[in-house]
Design an enzyme around this catalytic site. Structure first.
Site, PDB file in Angstrom:
ATOM      1  N   SER A   1       0.828  -1.205   0.000  1.00  0.00           N
ATOM      2  CA  SER A   1       0.000   0.000   0.000  1.00  0.00           C
ATOM      3  C   SER A   1       0.863   1.255   0.000  1.00  0.00           C
ATOM      4  CB  SER A   1      -0.969  -0.029   1.185  1.00  0.00           C
ATOM      5  OG  SER A   1      -1.896   1.026   1.103  1.00  0.00           O
TER       6      SER A   1
ATOM      7  N   ASP B   1      -2.933   6.122  -3.735  1.00  0.00           N
ATOM      8  CA  ASP B   1      -1.752   5.444  -3.193  1.00  0.00           C
ATOM      9  C   ASP B   1      -1.272   4.367  -4.177  1.00  0.00           C
ATOM     10  OD1 ASP B   1      -3.744   3.571  -2.797  1.00  0.00           O
ATOM     11  OD2 ASP B   1      -3.146   3.069  -0.757  1.00  0.00           O
TER      12      ASP B   1
ATOM     13  N   ASP C   1      -1.228   1.131  -4.536  1.00  0.00           N
ATOM     14  CA  ASP C   1      -2.047  -0.002  -4.998  1.00  0.00           C
ATOM     15  C   ASP C   1      -3.473   0.414  -5.339  1.00  0.00           C
ATOM     16  OD1 ASP C   1      -2.695   0.321  -2.269  1.00  0.00           O
ATOM     17  OD2 ASP C   1      -3.314  -1.776  -2.096  1.00  0.00           O
TER      18      ASP C   1
ATOM     19  N   ASP D   1      -6.064   1.781  -3.701  1.00  0.00           N
ATOM     20  CA  ASP D   1      -7.274   1.539  -2.911  1.00  0.00           C
ATOM     21  C   ASP D   1      -7.671   2.763  -2.089  1.00  0.00           C
ATOM     22  OD1 ASP D   1      -5.274   1.328  -1.000  1.00  0.00           O
ATOM     23  OD2 ASP D   1      -5.833  -0.670  -0.312  1.00  0.00           O
TER      24      ASP D   1
END
Length: 567
Positions: free
Chosen positions: A150, A302, A304, A306
């Protein structure tokens, strides 16, 4: 050479056996000889599953992300899947982000599953985490894995596990899988791939995911309103560049400016101190481009994809960053309005949030006659609500840490659809002669002003982890009787599952799962939650205050910070 704990040395020596490759053995020998501090941190504990799966620094050792720790996870998961679905042909979906070694580690994980004769659908290149959650259900998989850390620093990577419903693992299932993993030796891992069981995927999932995002995130915005909205977007060197521009274009948004210097995926995140949209610095380049382009809204995601950060213009024309709670308030209120206008609210819907997010969400949701549900930190708990209450439909779910999900087609926070939703709100409000900022002020006017502040204290390594536990122990054993001059009237301890009313001395049971969280409520309506991060070496303090108007709220937050000495 510094003293090395014999237990640490014994654990390190097991990594010098032929089970491990020569490069790993060489690195271990170097640490033993020259860097006992790193050696201790690499072996003092096993990496654990937290709120967002397993995250850690890449390197050798039991407390690091490497082919052996992830291989062991995957072998244990393979064994568990075979026991859970003994008569089924098992299928797994695997995705990965832009981080160093993510692609290689995703192949290692795929190899282990395939060696166990489990069918693997492996994305051919990096993809957003929400697309993996979608893919699990779309491809009728038993499980899904995404290799990501993340928003953690560049030296980190991680391993998130999703189940059949597209949500991350929750107790007691996660504990059963961990037990299966812990029963293994590293020598038990099957690393030899059976390539017949690995199938690469891309557009066959990309297309239906983008269509589902459009369906869930679009709300009858006129073409003129879309044409008049100027958007600046940054992927912060992450995976969102593969999907967000595509979805916005399909939705009809033409005025999209991308921060080109941050558009190329790069695990070093060279243009930012931290690839975290919670940090104002991360959106600096996007804000500069917004001034140049006279943009209405800035969105940054961010690595990734999400979570998303949003900046909008105030009445003075200045770009203002929304915090996660404010963004959640706006999206939730807008969704509820849309459902109400469409005549779809019939008592069979709910909105999900978390115990550390703003209490204002509950007030808004219940004002629309919709069920409000609250869980522990992490979207896996909102996904669990969907599974536990199939008779109810999720309208949306959010948490203060910049995550939001629209509907239930993805069972995790989803910056793709949340970005589209944010643009729909911005376009409609601008067309009405208003703005997102003014819309937020209208909501505050109706429900009262709430302001929140998150304080994160970094405590690294073994000593840091011990210090975090000591802080929580002190709060638990000697709780404050007043905070910033206001009496503490209630204490919720999620570790003991007890809520204590200090006004009448009564106690009641907390009905959600145990967690190392303390929440203090004061007489003036303030709420202070304390918890260790499940993904980073931090202890976090979540402060929420409220009043009839905005006046004095920042001063109240400052007084709480000073009183608790958590600068």
């Amino acid at each position: 050479m510094r003293y090395i704990d014999p237990i640490i040395l014994e654990k390190a020596n097991t990594w010098l056996t032929p089970t491990f490759d020569t490069e790993t053995q060489h690195t271990i020998k170097e640490l033993i000889a020259y860097d006992s501090e790193t050696l201790e941190d690499s072996f003092y504990k096993n990496l654990e599953f937290g709120t967002g799966g397993m995250r850690g620094i890449m390197g050798v050792g039991d407390n690091r992300i490497n082919k052996y720790t992830l291989g062991k996870n995957t072998q244990g998961l393979s064994n568990y899947l075979k026991k859970s679905f003994p008569s089924e042909d098992l299928k797994i979906a695997i995705a990965y982000d832009c981080r160093h070694n993510s692609k290689e580690l995703a192949k290692v994980v795929s190899d282990v599953f395939s060696a166990n004769r489990i069918k693997v659908f492996l994305f051919s290149d990096l993809r957003p985490t929400p697309e993996l959650s979608f893919a699990v259900r779309y491809l009728n998989c038993h499980c899904g894995i995404v290799l990501t850390a993340s928003h953690n620093p560049p030296e980190y990577n991680g391993y998130k596990v999703y189940w059949q419903d597209g949500g991350q693992l929750v107790p007691p299932q996660d504990e059963a899988i961990i037990a299966e993993i812990n029963a293994l030796e590293y020598a038990d891992i099957k690393f030899e791939a059976n390539e017949e069981f690995i199938q690469f995927i891309d557009e066959e999932v990309d297309a239906p995911f983008s269509e589902a995002s459009l369906k869930n995130g679009s709300f009858h915005t006129s073409k003129e309103a879309k044409d008049n909205l100027k958007i600046v977007f940054t992927s912060l060197h992450g995976t969102s560049i593969t999907m967000i521009p595509r979805v916005l274009e399909k939705a009809g948004y033409k005025n999209l400016s991308i921060v080109e210097a941050q558009a190329e995926p790069n695990g070093d995140f060279p243009t930012v101190v931290s690839p975290n949209p919670e940090e104002p610095e991360a959106l600096k380049m996007a804000l500069e481009l917004a001034e140049k382009e006279k943009a209405d809204i800035v969105i940054g995601t961010d690595p990734d994809c999400d979570r998303l950060g949003i900046a909008v213009r105030n009445p003075q024309g200045t770009m203002v960053l929304l915090n996660g709670n404010q963004a959640m308030i706006i999206k939730t209120h807008f969704l509820l309005e849309q459902w109400k206008k469409a005549g779809k609210l019939n008592g069979k819907q709910f909105v999900g949030s978390t115990i550390v997010s703003t209490p204002m969400i509950q007030k808004i949701v219940e004002a629309f006659g919709v069920t409000y549900m609250e869980g522990l930190t992490g979207f896996k708990w909102i996904a669990k609500m969907i599974k536990d209450f199939p008779e109810l439909t999720l309208i949306g779910g959010g948490e203060e840490s910049f995550g939001y999900m629209v509907g239930d087609f993805v069972r995790d926070k989803d910056a793709v659809t949340a970005t589209l939703l944010s643009c729909e709100i911005a376009a409609q409000k601008k067309a009405e002669g208003s703005s997102i900022y003014m819309y937020l002020q209208e909501i505050y006017k109706e429900f009262g002003h709430y302001q929140e502040k998150l304080i994160s204290m970094v405590k690294k390594g073994k000593s840091g982890a011990e210090e975090i536990q000591e802080i929580l122990k002190t709060y638990r054993n000697n709780p404050p009787t007043e905070i910033a001059g206001s009496s503490v009237i209630c204490i919720e301890d999620y570790k003991t599952s007890l809520s204590k009313n200090l006004l009448n001395g009564s106690s009641s049971a907390i009905q959600i799962p145990k967690s190392n969280v303390l929440i203090f409520y004061t007489e003036d309506g303030s709420k202070i939650a304390v918890r260790p991060s499940g993904t980073e070496p931090k202890i976090k303090f979540y402060i929420s205050v409220n009043g009839k108007n905005e006046e004095g709220l920042q001063e109240k937050i400052a007084a709480i910070i000073q009183d608790l000495n958590i600068h």
